[in-house]
Design an enzyme around this catalytic site. Structure first.
Site, PDB file in Angstrom:
ATOM      1  N   PHE A  36     -31.298-128.571  10.750  1.00 49.64           N
ATOM      2  CA  PHE A  36     -31.364-128.769  12.200  1.00 49.64           C
ATOM      3  C   PHE A  36     -32.811-128.977  12.644  1.00 49.64           C
ATOM      4  O   PHE A  36     -33.081-129.101  13.826  1.00 49.64           O
ATOM      5  CB  PHE A  36     -30.784-127.556  12.929  1.00 49.64           C
ATOM      6  CG  PHE A  36     -29.290-127.399  12.794  1.00 49.64           C
ATOM      7  CD1 PHE A  36     -28.522-128.334  12.109  1.00 49.64           C
ATOM      8  CD2 PHE A  36     -28.656-126.312  13.360  1.00 49.64           C
ATOM      9  CE1 PHE A  36     -27.150-128.179  11.985  1.00 49.64           C
ATOM     10  CE2 PHE A  36     -27.281-126.150  13.242  1.00 49.64           C
ATOM     11  CZ  PHE A  36     -26.531-127.084  12.550  1.00 49.64           C
ATOM     12  N   LYS A  37     -33.727-128.983  11.672  1.00 53.01           N
ATOM     13  CA  LYS A  37     -35.162-129.076  11.972  1.00 53.01           C
ATOM     14  C   LYS A  37     -35.522-128.137  13.123  1.00 53.01           C
ATOM     15  O   LYS A  37     -35.997-128.544  14.174  1.00 53.01           O
ATOM     16  CB  LYS A  37     -35.585-130.514  12.255  1.00 53.01           C
ATOM     17  CG  LYS A  37     -35.477-131.387  11.023  1.00 53.01           C
ATOM     18  CD  LYS A  37     -36.022-132.782  11.257  1.00 53.01           C
ATOM     19  CE  LYS A  37     -35.948-133.589   9.970  1.00 53.01           C
ATOM     20  NZ  LYS A  37     -34.549-133.811   9.509  1.00 53.01           N
TER      21      LYS A  37
ATOM     22  N   SER B 173     -37.414-146.621  -2.492  1.00 53.84           N
ATOM     23  CA  SER B 173     -36.541-146.929  -3.626  1.00 53.84           C
ATOM     24  C   SER B 173     -36.159-145.655  -4.360  1.00 53.84           C
ATOM     25  O   SER B 173     -36.901-144.673  -4.357  1.00 53.84           O
ATOM     26  CB  SER B 173     -37.255-147.887  -4.587  1.00 53.84           C
ATOM     27  OG  SER B 173     -37.532-149.124  -3.957  1.00 53.84           O
TER      28      SER B 173
ATOM     29  N   SER C 200     -40.053-139.197   7.434  1.00 51.61           N
ATOM     30  CA  SER C 200     -40.041-140.492   6.734  1.00 51.61           C
ATOM     31  C   SER C 200     -40.204-141.693   7.647  1.00 51.61           C
ATOM     32  O   SER C 200     -40.510-142.790   7.181  1.00 51.61           O
ATOM     33  CB  SER C 200     -38.730-140.633   5.943  1.00 51.61           C
ATOM     34  OG  SER C 200     -37.617-140.447   6.784  1.00 51.61           O
TER      35      SER C 200
ATOM     36  N   GLY D 163     -39.095-117.579  17.602  1.00 52.80           N
ATOM     37  CA  GLY D 163     -38.371-116.902  16.537  1.00 52.80           C
ATOM     38  C   GLY D 163     -36.983-116.442  16.946  1.00 52.80           C
ATOM     39  O   GLY D 163     -36.016-116.612  16.195  1.00 52.80           O
ATOM     40  N   TYR D 164     -36.858-115.858  18.122  1.00 49.90           N
ATOM     41  CA  TYR D 164     -35.563-115.332  18.574  1.00 49.90           C
ATOM     42  C   TYR D 164     -34.495-116.419  18.596  1.00 49.90           C
ATOM     43  O   TYR D 164     -33.365-116.204  18.137  1.00 49.90           O
ATOM     44  CB  TYR D 164     -35.710-114.709  19.966  1.00 49.90           C
ATOM     45  CG  TYR D 164     -34.385-114.311  20.580  1.00 49.90           C
ATOM     46  CD1 TYR D 164     -33.761-113.124  20.206  1.00 49.90           C
ATOM     47  CD2 TYR D 164     -33.767-115.138  21.521  1.00 49.90           C
ATOM     48  CE1 TYR D 164     -32.527-112.759  20.758  1.00 49.90           C
ATOM     49  CE2 TYR D 164     -32.540-114.784  22.066  1.00 49.90           C
ATOM     50  CZ  TYR D 164     -31.931-113.601  21.691  1.00 49.90           C
ATOM     51  OH  TYR D 164     -30.708-113.262  22.230  1.00 49.90           O
TER      52      TYR D 164
END
Length: 220
Positions: free
Chosen positions: A60-61, A172, A115, A66-67
């Protein structure tokens, strides 16, 4: 025989009968948010628990305090590892997430470079400092950034590198592994194929041949 170096990115539903056929051809599954939104959390949980896979990674990136991140992770503890952004910093954020995951014996991957072409690498030195402080299980670096993969592998030799962006996004098969990545993340090239099982087998063969050629031996 080169051990499996593919992590299958599941952003779309793949039937259990196909997953069962390919489980021996992949190292892991990367669960994306689109899949969870399409199927719902319980269906995703029930799907992956039927598959014999080395590592289930939730992608989920995460990028929050933190919470909030812990509140997300605690609902998906059927997974082995989770991906978070590193640019959000340590105190009150990644430190709390890492502590929670350590307590639950789960892994954390930090994004070092994505990417796509719009990713800005100008804050890499800051990201490296975060990685040093957090000491995650792994790092995510786009397979289109092979120079960065090699650089991070030299600087963090004991930390696993996984690389998305293979196939549809332009890298590739085998590029990232030849540069130093441990695994390549491949999704659309497999799950949109008419025959995903044979497509994956073909990809694994290409990677094996490529790595044998670029390194002169099978990596350990």
């Amino acid at each position: 025989m080169l051990k499996n170096r593919v992590i299958l990115a599941m952003d779309k539903y793949i039937p259990l009968e196909i997953l069962s056929e390919i489980e021996s051809e992949v190292y892991g599954l990367k669960i994306g948010l689109p899949l969870v939104l399409d199927l719902g959390l319980e269906k995703v949980r029930n799907l992956v628990k039927e598959v014999n896979i080395e590592e289930i990674i939730v992608d989920f990136k995460l990028a929050d305090i933190g919470y909030v991140m812990k509140s997300v992770v605690e609902k998906m503890l059927f997974a082995d590892s989770f991906i978070a952004h590193s640019f959000i910093g340590v105190k009150g954020s990644l430190d709390e997430l890492k502590s929670y995951l350590d307590e639950k014996e789960k892994g954390l991957y930090l994004v070092a470079s994505m990417s796509h072409s719009g990713w800005n690498n100008s804050f890499l030195s800051y990201i490296k400092e975060v990685i040093k402080e957090i000491n995650p299980k792994g790092i995510v670096i786009g397979a289109t950034k092979t120079d960065l993969i090699s650089s991070f592998k030299r600087e963090f030799p004991s930390i696993k590198i996984i690389s998305p962006g293979v196939g549809v996004q332009g890298a590739s098969y085998g590029d990232a592994i030849c540069a130093g990545a441990d695994f390549e993340i491949i999704g659309r090239s497999i799950y949109t194929a008419k025959d995903p099982v044979n497509q994956l087998k073909s990809i694994n063969k290409i990677i094996e041949d490529r790595v044998m050629n670029c390194k002169g031996r099978v990596p350990k």
